[in-house]
Motif scaffolding. Structure first.
Motif, PDB file in Angstrom:
ATOM      1  N   GLU A   1       0.818  -1.212   0.000  1.00 54.90           N
ATOM      2  CA  GLU A   1       0.000   0.000   0.000  1.00 54.90           C
ATOM      3  C   GLU A   1       0.857   1.270   0.000  1.00 54.90           C
ATOM      4  O   GLU A   1       0.632   2.209   0.774  1.00 54.90           O
ATOM      5  N   GLY A   2       1.877   1.279  -0.827  1.00 55.50           N
ATOM      6  CA  GLY A   2       2.693   2.463  -0.984  1.00 55.50           C
ATOM      7  C   GLY A   2       3.756   2.672   0.068  1.00 55.50           C
ATOM      8  O   GLY A   2       4.503   3.654   0.020  1.00 55.50           O
ATOM      9  N   GLY A   3       3.871   1.780   1.027  1.00 48.40           N
ATOM     10  CA  GLY A   3       4.890   1.901   2.066  1.00 48.40           C
ATOM     11  C   GLY A   3       5.743   0.659   2.145  1.00 48.40           C
ATOM     12  O   GLY A   3       5.434  -0.377   1.532  1.00 48.40           O
ATOM     13  N   TYR A   4       6.827   0.742   2.911  1.00 52.05           N
ATOM     14  CA  TYR A   4       7.735  -0.395   3.066  1.00 52.05           C
ATOM     15  C   TYR A   4       7.629  -0.974   4.479  1.00 52.05           C
ATOM     16  O   TYR A   4       7.534  -0.229   5.465  1.00 52.05           O
TER      17      TYR A   4
ATOM     18  N   LEU B   1       5.422  -8.112  10.213  1.00 56.91           N
ATOM     19  CA  LEU B   1       6.086  -7.042   9.469  1.00 56.91           C
ATOM     20  C   LEU B   1       6.200  -5.813  10.352  1.00 56.91           C
ATOM     21  O   LEU B   1       5.272  -5.469  11.094  1.00 56.91           O
ATOM     22  N   LEU B   2       7.335  -5.127  10.252  1.00 59.60           N
ATOM     23  CA  LEU B   2       7.581  -3.918  11.029  1.00 59.60           C
ATOM     24  C   LEU B   2       7.657  -2.717  10.094  1.00 59.60           C
ATOM     25  O   LEU B   2       8.325  -2.761   9.060  1.00 59.60           O
ATOM     26  N   ALA B   3       6.996  -1.652  10.478  1.00 54.24           N
ATOM     27  CA  ALA B   3       7.007  -0.427   9.679  1.00 54.24           C
ATOM     28  C   ALA B   3       8.333   0.313   9.869  1.00 54.24           C
ATOM     29  O   ALA B   3       9.038   0.116  10.852  1.00 54.24           O
ATOM     30  N   GLU B   4       8.665   1.180   8.894  1.00 55.94           N
ATOM     31  CA  GLU B   4       9.936   1.910   8.955  1.00 55.94           C
ATOM     32  C   GLU B   4      10.079   2.718  10.233  1.00 55.94           C
ATOM     33  O   GLU B   4      11.148   2.764  10.842  1.00 55.94           O
ATOM     34  N   GLN B   5       8.983   3.350  10.672  1.00 53.18           N
ATOM     35  CA  GLN B   5       9.079   4.208  11.847  1.00 53.18           C
ATOM     36  C   GLN B   5       9.322   3.435  13.135  1.00 53.18           C
ATOM     37  O   GLN B   5       9.668   4.025  14.160  1.00 53.18           O
ATOM     38  N   SER B   6       9.133   2.122  13.094  1.00 56.85           N
ATOM     39  CA  SER B   6       9.368   1.318  14.304  1.00 56.85           C
ATOM     40  C   SER B   6      10.810   0.835  14.397  1.00 56.85           C
ATOM     41  O   SER B   6      11.190   0.195  15.372  1.00 56.85           O
ATOM     42  N   LEU B   7      11.633   1.165  13.373  1.00 60.34           N
ATOM     43  CA  LEU B   7      13.017   0.710  13.332  1.00 60.34           C
ATOM     44  C   LEU B   7      13.971   1.906  13.291  1.00 60.34           C
ATOM     45  O   LEU B   7      13.602   3.004  12.872  1.00 60.34           O
ATOM     46  N   ALA B   8      15.205   1.653  13.716  1.00 57.04           N
ATOM     47  CA  ALA B   8      16.260   2.677  13.630  1.00 57.04           C
ATOM     48  C   ALA B   8      17.576   1.979  13.332  1.00 57.04           C
ATOM     49  O   ALA B   8      17.790   0.822  13.730  1.00 57.04           O
ATOM     50  N   ARG B   9      18.439   2.670  12.608  1.00 57.31           N
ATOM     51  CA  ARG B   9      19.775   2.109  12.387  1.00 57.31           C
ATOM     52  C   ARG B   9      20.500   2.054  13.726  1.00 57.31           C
ATOM     53  O   ARG B   9      20.353   2.943  14.563  1.00 57.31           O
ATOM     54  N   LEU B  10      21.315   1.011  13.897  1.00 58.09           N
ATOM     55  CA  LEU B  10      22.008   0.822  15.172  1.00 58.09           C
ATOM     56  C   LEU B  10      22.853   2.043  15.523  1.00 58.09           C
ATOM     57  O   LEU B  10      22.839   2.515  16.666  1.00 58.09           O
ATOM     58  N   GLU B  11      23.561   2.591  14.517  1.00 61.58           N
ATOM     59  CA  GLU B  11      24.467   3.713  14.796  1.00 61.58           C
ATOM     60  C   GLU B  11      23.711   5.017  15.080  1.00 61.58           C
ATOM     61  O   GLU B  11      24.280   5.980  15.621  1.00 61.58           O
ATOM     62  N   GLU B  12      22.426   5.049  14.765  1.00 62.62           N
ATOM     63  CA  GLU B  12      21.640   6.262  14.989  1.00 62.62           C
ATOM     64  C   GLU B  12      20.767   6.177  16.240  1.00 62.62           C
ATOM     65  O   GLU B  12      20.194   7.179  16.666  1.00 62.62           O
ATOM     66  N   TYR B  13      20.689   5.001  16.817  1.00 60.80           N
ATOM     67  CA  TYR B  13      19.768   4.799  17.951  1.00 60.80           C
ATOM     68  C   TYR B  13      20.413   5.287  19.241  1.00 60.80           C
ATOM     69  O   TYR B  13      21.543   4.917  19.575  1.00 60.80           O
ATOM     70  N   ASP B  14      19.690   6.109  20.018  1.00 57.40           N
ATOM     71  CA  ASP B  14      20.243   6.631  21.265  1.00 57.40           C
ATOM     72  C   ASP B  14      19.453   6.193  22.496  1.00 57.40           C
ATOM     73  O   ASP B  14      19.611   6.752  23.582  1.00 57.40           O
TER      74      ASP B  14
END
Length: 213
Positions: A32-35, A45-58
Motif C-alpha cells: 500500500e505504498g509503504g515499506y 512485518l515492522l514499519a519503517e518508523q518502528s526501526l532505527a539504524r544501530l548507529e543512529e539509535y540513542d
C-alpha cells in the motif's frame, strides 16, 4: 536517495525501538505504498518508523539471549522414576527453568507426570527418569502392563477374579478375544493386538488348571 526507495535493506543491522532489541533485516515488503520489514526471519512485518539504524539509535539496548534446550523425553512417554520402584509414569507436560548468575549459568527441564494406573501427580528432572516406552508405543505398552498389573476396573481383571467356574471364564474370554480380533481387523490399532495376547495368556493359564471347578 530515491524518495520511494526503502530506508533499510536486507542485511542492515537495526534496532526494534519498542523493545530495544538488535536484529538484521531479512526481507523487505512493499505494501500500500509503504515499506515493511522482516527482522531475523521472525513472523510479522515492522514499519519503517518502528526501526532505527544501530548507529543512529540513542535509546537503551537490551541484550537478547536465545537458549536451545534439548529434550530427552516428550509428552506421552512412559517412564520409571528413581526411588519409585516398579511404578510407571506417563509424562503429561514439562517446563524449563533458566538460571543465570554472574559466574555461572544452567538450564533445568522439569517433567510433570501421572502414575499408571492411579494417576498420582509427580514432578522430576530428566536425570531421575528412565524411558520405558516412547509416546508412539505407549498405548500398546499400557495395555500389556494393565494385564500384568491390572486395574480393578479392568473388564479382564473383573472376569478372572469373578466367582464364575473355570469353563465359564474361558468361554467369556473367548468372546472377549473375538471382540478384540474384530476391532484389530477394523482399526489396526496395536493396542488391540496387545489385548489379544493378554486374553490368550489368561485362557492358557485357566486351561492349564484342567477340568471343571
Amino acid at each position: 536517495m530515491d524518495a520511494k526507495a526503502p530506508k533499510f535493506q536486507v542485511g542492515d543491522t537495526v534496532v526494534v525501538k519498542v523493545y530495544g532489541t538488535v536484529g538484521k533485516i531479512t526481507a523487505v515488503r512493499q505494501l500500500e505504498g509503504g515499506y515493511f520489514y522482516v527482522v531475523n526471519d521472525r513472523e510479522g512485518l515492522l514499519a519503517e518508523q518502528s526501526l532505527a539504524r544501530l548507529e543512529e539509535y540513542d535509546g537503551i539496548l537490551y541484550k537478547k539471549e536465545e537458549v536451545n534446550i534439548e529434550l530427552k523425553f516428550f509428552i506421552g512417554d512412559i517412564v520409571k522414576v528413581k526411588g519409585y520402584g516398579g511404578v510407571l509414569f506417563k509424562i503429561v507436560g514439562f517446563r524449563t527453568e533458566i538460571w543465570r548468575y554472574a559466574e555461572d549459568a544452567w538450564e533445568d527441564v522439569i517433567y510433570e507426570m501421572v502414575s499408571i494406573p492411579k494417576g498420582e501427580w509427580l514432578e522430576a528432572d530428566e536425570e531421575e527418569l528412565l524411558l520405558i516406552a516412547d509416546a508412539g508405543q505407549a498405548d500398546s505398552f499400557v495395555s500389556r502392563y494393565q494385564f500384568f498389573y491390572p486395574m480393578k476396573s479392568s473388564p479382564l481383571y473383573q472376569l478372572v477374579t469373578s466367582d464364575l467356574k473355570t469353563q465359564e471364564k474361558i468361554d467369556r474370554l473367548l468372546d472377549m478375544y473375538n471382540d478384540y480380533a474384530l476391532l484389530l481387523n477394523l482399526f489396526g490399532d496395536e493396542a488391540y493386538r496387545a489385548m489379544l495376547e493378554a486374553v490368550k495368556m489368561q485362557i492358557q493359564v485357566l486351561s492349564a488348571h484342567g477340568g471343571p471347578d
